[in-house]
Design a protein around this motif. Structure first.
Motif, PDB file in Angstrom:
ATOM      1  N   ALA A 130      60.972 -64.999 -34.937  1.00 35.69           N
ATOM      2  CA  ALA A 130      60.485 -66.170 -35.671  1.00 35.69           C
ATOM      3  C   ALA A 130      59.495 -65.783 -36.752  1.00 35.69           C
ATOM      4  N   TRP A 131      58.565 -64.900 -36.407  1.00 33.52           N
ATOM      5  CA  TRP A 131      57.552 -64.552 -37.399  1.00 33.52           C
ATOM      6  C   TRP A 131      58.137 -63.729 -38.534  1.00 33.52           C
ATOM      7  N   LEU A 132      59.388 -63.245 -38.354  1.00 34.66           N
ATOM      8  CA  LEU A 132      60.077 -62.532 -39.421  1.00 34.66           C
ATOM      9  C   LEU A 132      60.975 -63.454 -40.244  1.00 34.66           C
ATOM     10  N   THR A 133      61.670 -64.372 -39.562  1.00 41.62           N
ATOM     11  CA  THR A 133      62.751 -65.085 -40.224  1.00 41.62           C
ATOM     12  C   THR A 133      62.485 -66.552 -40.492  1.00 41.62           C
ATOM     13  N   ILE A 134      61.610 -67.181 -39.746  1.00 42.97           N
ATOM     14  CA  ILE A 134      61.445 -68.632 -39.848  1.00 42.97           C
ATOM     15  C   ILE A 134      60.132 -69.011 -40.519  1.00 42.97           C
ATOM     16  N   SER A 135      59.160 -68.093 -40.513  1.00 39.07           N
ATOM     17  CA  SER A 135      57.882 -68.417 -41.120  1.00 39.07           C
ATOM     18  C   SER A 135      58.058 -68.590 -42.628  1.00 39.07           C
ATOM     19  N   HIS A 136      56.995 -69.078 -43.255  1.00 39.69           N
ATOM     20  CA  HIS A 136      57.092 -69.355 -44.686  1.00 39.69           C
ATOM     21  C   HIS A 136      57.166 -68.091 -45.525  1.00 39.69           C
ATOM     22  N   TYR A 137      57.009 -66.918 -44.916  1.00 40.44           N
ATOM     23  CA  TYR A 137      57.100 -65.679 -45.670  1.00 40.44           C
ATOM     24  C   TYR A 137      58.523 -65.376 -46.106  1.00 40.44           C
ATOM     25  N   TYR A 138      59.524 -65.987 -45.406  1.00 42.76           N
ATOM     26  CA  TYR A 138      60.921 -65.663 -45.694  1.00 42.76           C
ATOM     27  C   TYR A 138      61.694 -66.897 -46.123  1.00 42.76           C
ATOM     28  N   ASP A 139      62.696 -66.667 -46.984  1.00 40.27           N
ATOM     29  CA  ASP A 139      63.560 -67.755 -47.391  1.00 40.27           C
ATOM     30  C   ASP A 139      64.804 -67.730 -46.517  1.00 40.27           C
ATOM     31  N   ASN A 140      65.896 -68.343 -46.954  1.00 43.95           N
ATOM     32  CA  ASN A 140      67.075 -68.518 -46.109  1.00 43.95           C
ATOM     33  C   ASN A 140      68.126 -67.408 -46.230  1.00 43.95           C
ATOM     34  N   ARG A 141      67.816 -66.329 -46.872  1.00 45.69           N
ATOM     35  CA  ARG A 141      68.815 -65.263 -46.991  1.00 45.69           C
ATOM     36  C   ARG A 141      69.023 -64.575 -45.641  1.00 45.69           C
ATOM     37  N   ASN A 142      70.164 -63.924 -45.459  1.00 47.04           N
ATOM     38  CA  ASN A 142      70.447 -63.235 -44.204  1.00 47.04           C
ATOM     39  C   ASN A 142      69.559 -62.007 -44.057  1.00 47.04           C
ATOM     40  N   ILE A 143      69.043 -61.796 -42.860  1.00 46.40           N
ATOM     41  CA  ILE A 143      68.192 -60.652 -42.589  1.00 46.40           C
ATOM     42  C   ILE A 143      68.659 -59.990 -41.304  1.00 46.40           C
ATOM     43  N   ALA A 144      68.927 -58.689 -41.352  1.00 40.35           N
ATOM     44  CA  ALA A 144      69.301 -57.942 -40.160  1.00 40.35           C
ATOM     45  C   ALA A 144      68.075 -57.221 -39.625  1.00 40.35           C
ATOM     46  N   PHE A 145      68.076 -56.988 -38.332  1.00 42.24           N
ATOM     47  CA  PHE A 145      66.927 -56.347 -37.698  1.00 42.24           C
ATOM     48  C   PHE A 145      67.343 -55.030 -37.055  1.00 42.24           C
ATOM     49  N   VAL A 146      66.515 -54.023 -37.236  1.00 40.46           N
ATOM     50  CA  VAL A 146      66.775 -52.693 -36.719  1.00 40.46           C
ATOM     51  C   VAL A 146      65.829 -52.416 -35.558  1.00 40.46           C
ATOM     52  N   LYS A 147      66.376 -51.896 -34.486  1.00 44.38           N
ATOM     53  CA  LYS A 147      65.570 -51.554 -33.312  1.00 44.38           C
ATOM     54  C   LYS A 147      65.710 -50.058 -33.053  1.00 44.38           C
ATOM     55  N   ILE A 148      64.572 -49.356 -33.002  1.00 44.24           N
ATOM     56  CA  ILE A 148      64.555 -47.917 -32.774  1.00 44.24           C
ATOM     57  C   ILE A 148      63.879 -47.637 -31.434  1.00 44.24           C
ATOM     58  N   ASN A 149      64.564 -46.919 -30.550  1.00 39.22           N
ATOM     59  CA  ASN A 149      63.985 -46.456 -29.293  1.00 39.22           C
ATOM     60  C   ASN A 149      63.857 -44.932 -29.359  1.00 39.22           C
ATOM     61  N   SER A 150      62.655 -44.417 -29.143  1.00 33.35           N
ATOM     62  CA  SER A 150      62.472 -42.963 -29.203  1.00 33.35           C
ATOM     63  C   SER A 150      62.918 -42.278 -27.922  1.00 33.35           C
ATOM     64  N   GLU A 151      63.033 -43.057 -26.835  1.00 34.34           N
ATOM     65  CA  GLU A 151      63.428 -42.530 -25.528  1.00 34.34           C
ATOM     66  C   GLU A 151      62.463 -41.428 -25.097  1.00 34.34           C
ATOM     67  N   ALA A 152      62.947 -40.285 -24.638  1.00 34.45           N
ATOM     68  CA  ALA A 152      62.066 -39.264 -24.053  1.00 34.45           C
ATOM     69  C   ALA A 152      61.559 -38.240 -25.076  1.00 34.45           C
ATOM     70  N   LYS A 153      61.684 -38.523 -26.363  1.00 37.02           N
ATOM     71  CA  LYS A 153      61.236 -37.570 -27.379  1.00 37.02           C
ATOM     72  C   LYS A 153      60.595 -38.315 -28.538  1.00 37.02           C
ATOM     73  N   THR A 154      59.909 -37.603 -29.391  1.00 38.27           N
ATOM     74  CA  THR A 154      59.342 -38.219 -30.584  1.00 38.27           C
ATOM     75  C   THR A 154      60.447 -38.422 -31.615  1.00 38.27           C
ATOM     76  N   ARG A 155      60.230 -39.380 -32.474  1.00 39.14           N
ATOM     77  CA  ARG A 155      61.242 -39.663 -33.494  1.00 39.14           C
ATOM     78  C   ARG A 155      60.556 -40.169 -34.760  1.00 39.14           C
ATOM     79  N   THR A 156      61.003 -39.693 -35.903  1.00 37.36           N
ATOM     80  CA  THR A 156      60.455 -40.117 -37.187  1.00 37.36           C
ATOM     81  C   THR A 156      61.471 -41.001 -37.897  1.00 37.36           C
ATOM     82  N   GLN A 157      60.990 -42.138 -38.410  1.00 35.74           N
ATOM     83  CA  GLN A 157      61.853 -43.107 -39.060  1.00 35.74           C
ATOM     84  C   GLN A 157      61.246 -43.530 -40.398  1.00 35.74           C
ATOM     85  N   THR A 158      62.071 -43.522 -41.447  1.00 35.55           N
ATOM     86  CA  THR A 158      61.634 -44.013 -42.751  1.00 35.55           C
ATOM     87  C   THR A 158      62.053 -45.471 -42.897  1.00 35.55           C
TER      88      THR A 158
END
Length: 331
Positions: free
Chosen positions: A111-139
């Motif tokens: 909600a705070w990503l897609t419904i708040s006044h910060y965003y309009d009605n365009r489609n937005i996809a969400f990415v979920k990163i799990n590092s699991e048992a190691k470190t991981r770097t993400q840009t």
């Protein structure tokens, strides 16, 4: 151990969190959580989202039906371009038996990503990163770089299209945020909000405690009605029991060893170094003499073993390192 019980899906987890699961279902979920670290991580992440949804629901008046329809449309019509194993769009299914509660979960998950006044009605996809048992770097889409410690999770929009750059996290991560004064970078973690425009800092949230340490720039940390600005070399702790505590100065850089493989000590009290060593190496080191508790040490440990590090400590302070069945004692 492996789990061979009933299937555990989002609906059942919602039912468990709102206290409507049967004793059999509760036992199944608890067994599933205990079966593997991955299951525990999945449950912790789900609970984090649920807790955030409760907070948002208590502070925002939402048109649930309209928001739900918009959310469903976005989730169904958007296909993110990410690795299947490590990044995914979180899809959550409504359940007839939970009514408004499930709708709020679905809405407030993003909600705070897609419904708040910060965003309009365009489609937005969400990415979920799990590092699991190691470190991981993400840009991230804005060029910001995040290094996740092991067993940590990061959720962010595939594109930052609004007036802020929002992410949600669980666990620990070191952020190097690309400067953009027109679009603040905001992190939601365990009821705490971290707000910056361009800086580097570490966020650690485990066991109902959230710690923020700043390396460069200025970081604003807020919890409920309280907030504090942190400058380089400062930290603040937020606890579930006491809320936002007073900020403190740090000596050295012990907080992001998982990202740099360096322990930088700059007149760092011995007890702080010992605490970091216990966390990094899974050891049990105690200081058996209070007189040496705050002895300052200035050096850099780079990819050194625990034995090598203890040898340096011993020679620096002329103290004994005694190893026993219950751990290591410095005195």
């Amino acid at each position: 151990m492996s789990y061979t019980g009933m299937p555990i899906d989002d609906d059942l987890l919602v039912k468990y969190l709102v206290g409507e699961a049967t004793p059999t279902e509760e036992e199944a979920i608890q067994n599933w959580i205990a079966a593997s670290p991955a299951n525990r991580q999945e449950f912790d992440n789900f609970k984090l989202i649920w807790d955030e949804s409760q907070h948002i629901a208590s502070t925002k008046a939402l048109d649930e039906d309209a928001a739900y329809l918009r959310l469903q449309k976005r989730l169904n019509n958007t296909t993110p371009n990410v690795e299947a194993r490590s990044a995914q769009v979180r899809k959550m299914k409504p359940s007839w038996w939970i009514g408004i509660a499930a709708s709020l979960l679905l809405i407030c998950t993003v909600a705070w990503l897609t419904i708040s006044h910060y965003y309009d009605n365009r489609n937005i996809a969400f990415v979920k990163i799990n590092s699991e048992a190691k470190t991981r770097t993400q840009t991230l889409p804005d060029g910001s770089v995040v290094t996740l410690n092991s067993h940590s999770t990061l959720i962010y929009p595939e594109k930052f299209t609004g007036t802020i750059r929002p992410v949600t996290m669980l666990g620990e991560a070191f952020f190097k945020v690309t400067p953009d004064k027109t679009k603040p970078f905001i992190i939601k973690v365990n009821g705490v909000t971290v707000r910056v425009v361009g800086t580097s800092f570490n966020v650690k949230s485990r066991d109902d405690k959230t710690q923020v340490i700043v390396e460069t720039g200025i970081v604003n940390v807020s919890e409920k009605s309280r907030n504090v600005n942190l400058n380089p070399g400062e930290k603040v702790l937020v606890t579930k029991k006491d809320g936002l505590l007073a900020k403190e100065s740090i000596k050295g850089r012990l907080y992001n060893y998982y990202a740099t493989h360096e322990l930088v000590c700059d007149e760092t009290p011995l007890h702080e170094l010992v605490g970091s060593l216990n966390e990094i190496y899974g050891s049990h080191i105690v200081i058996g003499n209070k007189a040496i508790n705050n002895l300052p040490i200035t050096t850099v440990f780079k990819d050194q073993s625990l034995d090598e590090t203890l040898l340096v400590i011993s020679e620096t302070f002329k103290i004994k390192v005694e190893r026993g069945k219950k751990g290591i004692v410095l005195k």
